[in-house]
Scaffold this motif. Structure first.
Motif, PDB file in Angstrom:
ATOM      1  N   THR A  80      22.852  -3.240 -10.506  1.00 43.76           N
ATOM      2  CA  THR A  80      22.159  -3.229  -9.179  1.00 43.76           C
ATOM      3  C   THR A  80      20.903  -2.856  -8.893  1.00 43.76           C
ATOM      4  OG1 THR A  80      24.468  -3.061  -8.106  1.00 43.76           O
ATOM      5  CG2 THR A  80      22.629  -2.800  -6.623  1.00 43.76           C
ATOM      6  N   VAL A  81      20.105  -3.598  -8.384  1.00 43.08           N
ATOM      7  CA  VAL A  81      18.766  -2.926  -7.980  1.00 43.08           C
ATOM      8  C   VAL A  81      18.505  -2.771  -6.590  1.00 43.08           C
ATOM      9  CG1 VAL A  81      16.214  -3.668  -8.461  1.00 43.08           C
ATOM     10  CG2 VAL A  81      17.728  -4.131 -10.101  1.00 43.08           C
ATOM     11  N   SER A  82      18.134  -1.598  -6.480  1.00 48.99           N
ATOM     12  CA  SER A  82      17.828  -1.226  -4.904  1.00 48.99           C
ATOM     13  C   SER A  82      16.419  -0.819  -4.622  1.00 48.99           C
ATOM     14  CB  SER A  82      18.671  -0.035  -4.535  1.00 48.99           C
ATOM     15  OG  SER A  82      19.930  -0.179  -4.647  1.00 48.99           O
ATOM     16  N   ILE A  83      15.932  -0.900  -3.580  1.00 43.64           N
ATOM     17  CA  ILE A  83      14.557  -0.431  -3.138  1.00 43.64           C
ATOM     18  C   ILE A  83      14.845   0.190  -1.989  1.00 43.64           C
ATOM     19  CG2 ILE A  83      12.164  -1.166  -2.314  1.00 43.64           C
ATOM     20  CD1 ILE A  83      12.687  -3.961  -3.545  1.00 43.64           C
ATOM     21  N   ASP A  84      14.266   1.547  -1.984  1.00 39.97           N
ATOM     22  CA  ASP A  84      14.453   2.712  -0.924  1.00 39.97           C
ATOM     23  C   ASP A  84      15.918   2.666  -0.370  1.00 39.97           C
ATOM     24  OD1 ASP A  84      11.825   2.837  -1.299  1.00 39.97           O
ATOM     25  OD2 ASP A  84      11.355   1.633   0.461  1.00 39.97           O
ATOM     26  N   GLY A  85      16.617   2.588  -1.119  1.00 42.98           N
ATOM     27  CA  GLY A  85      18.259   2.389  -0.980  1.00 42.98           C
ATOM     28  C   GLY A  85      18.752   1.428  -0.461  1.00 42.98           C
ATOM     29  N   VAL A  86      18.164   0.397  -0.494  1.00 44.70           N
ATOM     30  CA  VAL A  86      18.828  -1.016   0.038  1.00 44.70           C
ATOM     31  C   VAL A  86      19.001  -1.865  -1.098  1.00 44.70           C
ATOM     32  CG1 VAL A  86      18.564  -2.951   1.444  1.00 44.70           C
ATOM     33  CG2 VAL A  86      17.759  -0.648   2.175  1.00 44.70           C
ATOM     34  N   ALA A  87      20.298  -2.620  -1.508  1.00 39.08           N
ATOM     35  CA  ALA A  87      20.631  -3.165  -2.523  1.00 39.08           C
ATOM     36  C   ALA A  87      19.652  -4.644  -2.450  1.00 39.08           C
ATOM     37  CB  ALA A  87      22.044  -3.123  -2.785  1.00 39.08           C
ATOM     38  N   LYS A  88      19.128  -5.116  -3.384  1.00 39.46           N
ATOM     39  CA  LYS A  88      18.226  -6.137  -3.437  1.00 39.46           C
ATOM     40  C   LYS A  88      19.021  -7.359  -4.436  1.00 39.46           C
ATOM     41  CE  LYS A  88      15.374  -5.096  -0.542  1.00 39.46           C
ATOM     42  NZ  LYS A  88      15.197  -5.819   1.059  1.00 39.46           N
ATOM     43  N   LEU A  89      19.359  -6.831  -5.680  1.00 44.24           N
ATOM     44  CA  LEU A  89      19.740  -7.736  -6.839  1.00 44.24           C
ATOM     45  C   LEU A  89      20.993  -6.914  -7.515  1.00 44.24           C
ATOM     46  CD1 LEU A  89      16.243  -8.034  -8.676  1.00 44.24           C
ATOM     47  CD2 LEU A  89      17.059  -9.533  -6.846  1.00 44.24           C
ATOM     48  N   GLY A  95       0.871  -1.088   0.082  1.00 40.37           N
ATOM     49  CA  GLY A  95      -0.138   0.140  -0.151  1.00 40.37           C
ATOM     50  C   GLY A  95       0.787   1.268   0.155  1.00 40.37           C
ATOM     51  N   ALA A  96       1.980   1.064  -0.178  1.00 46.96           N
ATOM     52  CA  ALA A  96       2.929   2.368   0.014  1.00 46.96           C
ATOM     53  C   ALA A  96       3.826   2.467  -1.504  1.00 46.96           C
ATOM     54  CB  ALA A  96       4.060   2.213   1.056  1.00 46.96           C
ATOM     55  N   TYR A  97       4.137   3.642  -1.507  1.00 49.23           N
ATOM     56  CA  TYR A  97       5.077   4.056  -2.783  1.00 49.23           C
ATOM     57  C   TYR A  97       6.508   3.557  -2.138  1.00 49.23           C
ATOM     58  CZ  TYR A  97       1.867   6.790  -5.611  1.00 49.23           C
ATOM     59  OH  TYR A  97       0.684   7.319  -6.449  1.00 49.23           O
ATOM     60  N   HIS A  98       7.331   3.161  -3.262  1.00 47.47           N
ATOM     61  CA  HIS A  98       8.697   2.748  -3.042  1.00 47.47           C
ATOM     62  C   HIS A  98       9.626   3.335  -4.161  1.00 47.47           C
ATOM     63  CE1 HIS A  98       7.873   0.309   0.655  1.00 47.47           C
ATOM     64  NE2 HIS A  98       6.933  -0.340   0.110  1.00 47.47           N
ATOM     65  N   VAL A  99      10.840   3.474  -3.804  1.00 45.66           N
ATOM     66  CA  VAL A  99      11.876   3.757  -4.898  1.00 45.66           C
ATOM     67  C   VAL A  99      12.569   2.828  -5.379  1.00 45.66           C
ATOM     68  CG1 VAL A  99      13.755   5.680  -5.220  1.00 45.66           C
ATOM     69  CG2 VAL A  99      11.775   6.099  -3.841  1.00 45.66           C
ATOM     70  N   TYR A 100      12.427   2.347  -6.439  1.00 46.92           N
ATOM     71  CA  TYR A 100      13.197   1.387  -7.176  1.00 46.92           C
ATOM     72  C   TYR A 100      14.137   1.895  -8.097  1.00 46.92           C
ATOM     73  CZ  TYR A 100       8.959  -1.336  -5.783  1.00 46.92           C
ATOM     74  OH  TYR A 100       8.115  -1.748  -5.018  1.00 46.92           O
ATOM     75  N   GLU A 101      15.353   1.494  -7.830  1.00 47.22           N
ATOM     76  CA  GLU A 101      16.556   2.081  -8.629  1.00 47.22           C
ATOM     77  C   GLU A 101      17.365   0.811  -9.472  1.00 47.22           C
ATOM     78  OE1 GLU A 101      18.051   6.062  -6.291  1.00 47.22           O
ATOM     79  OE2 GLU A 101      19.434   4.635  -6.615  1.00 47.22           O
ATOM     80  N   LEU A 102      17.450   1.121 -10.789  1.00 48.76           N
ATOM     81  CA  LEU A 102      18.405   0.361 -11.480  1.00 48.76           C
ATOM     82  C   LEU A 102      19.436   1.076 -11.691  1.00 48.76           C
ATOM     83  CD1 LEU A 102      19.110  -2.166 -13.089  1.00 48.76           C
ATOM     84  CD2 LEU A 102      17.817  -1.132 -15.091  1.00 48.76           C
ATOM     85  N   SER A 103      20.670   0.696 -11.344  1.00 50.59           N
ATOM     86  CA  SER A 103      21.897   1.391 -11.386  1.00 50.59           C
ATOM     87  C   SER A 103      23.034   0.273 -12.258  1.00 50.59           C
ATOM     88  CB  SER A 103      22.701   1.765 -10.164  1.00 50.59           C
ATOM     89  OG  SER A 103      21.884   2.473  -9.486  1.00 50.59           O
ATOM     90  N   VAL A 104      23.566   0.737 -13.399  1.00 47.56           N
ATOM     91  CA  VAL A 104      24.392  -0.071 -14.136  1.00 47.56           C
ATOM     92  C   VAL A 104      25.838   0.623 -14.371  1.00 47.56           C
ATOM     93  CG1 VAL A 104      24.876  -1.076 -16.357  1.00 47.56           C
ATOM     94  CG2 VAL A 104      22.431  -1.144 -15.381  1.00 47.56           C
TER      95      VAL A 104
END
Length: 201
Positions: A156-165, A140-149
């Motif tokens: 690297t994929v991060s959600i709300d500043g935390v690396a996940k993939l 139910g919340a907005y999240h910040v998804y980042e894809l950095s190459v």
């Protein structure tokens, strides 16, 4: 105060690629779709939604895409601020809620789809199923998804500043896409996109 991972990613300057609540076509975006589907606007978001008709063998598709969103020969970071309202579990190489850092219309070529980021209700991952991470996507919340190459093509994929993939050999072509990438039956989603940005080096 010492710099943290959170303060570091929120402080970076960015170039807006999409501002929610405003016409996407006027911002350089087009759609790849199979009807019926719905694209609507709220005060500060664009909402994409698909579904499968009862008994249907295929479903709807609705992606928004932007060509020349980035220079694929250089390192880049995409930041997508988005709420996933609902989504069905992905199929390999198919997702009802996806972020594609490289896209070839209308549904993505093999390499685009393999390195596509799927968002399920409780996990994200690469769509070729090589890696996933638990996360409460539909909370139910907005999240910040980042894809950095980076320069070595490590993604690297991060959600709300935390690396996940992470992933090696990420191949980009300058076009990006977000939304329901597949017409597979019962692989649908509804998302609200508040913003898409390209972060400055």
């Amino acid at each position: 105060m010492p710099e943290t991972s959170t303060t570091r990613w929120t402080a970076r300057a960015s170039v807006p690629l999409l501002v929610g609540g405003n016409d996407i076509a006027a911002q350089g975006w087009t759609t790849a779709s199979q009807t019926p589907n719905t694209l609507t606007y709220g005060a500060d978001y664009v909402r994409l939604a698909t579904s499968t008709s009862s008994g249907a063998r295929t479903s709807e598709q609705l992606l928004i895409m932007r060509a020349n969103a980035l220079d694929a020969t250089k390192p880049f970071t995409l930041r997508v601020t988005m709420q996933v309202e609902s989504v069905n579990t992905h199929n390999q190489l198919d997702s009802g809620a996806a972020i594609l850092g490289s896209f070839t219309p209308p549904g993505g070529q093999a390499v685009d789809r393999a390195q596509m980021i799927y968002l399920d209700s409780a996990a994200i991952g690469w769509a070729d199923d090589t890696q996933s991470a638990a996360f409460a996507v539909t909370d139910g919340a907005y999240h910040v998804y980042e894809l950095s190459v980076d320069a070595a093509k490590v993604a690297t994929v991060s959600i709300d500043g935390v690396a996940k993939l992470t992933r090696n050999n990420f191949a980009a072509n300058g076009t990006i896409a977000i939304g329901d990438q597949t017409n597979d039956a019962n692989v649908d989603g509804a998302v609200r996109i508040k913003s898409v940005e390209r972060l400055c080096p």
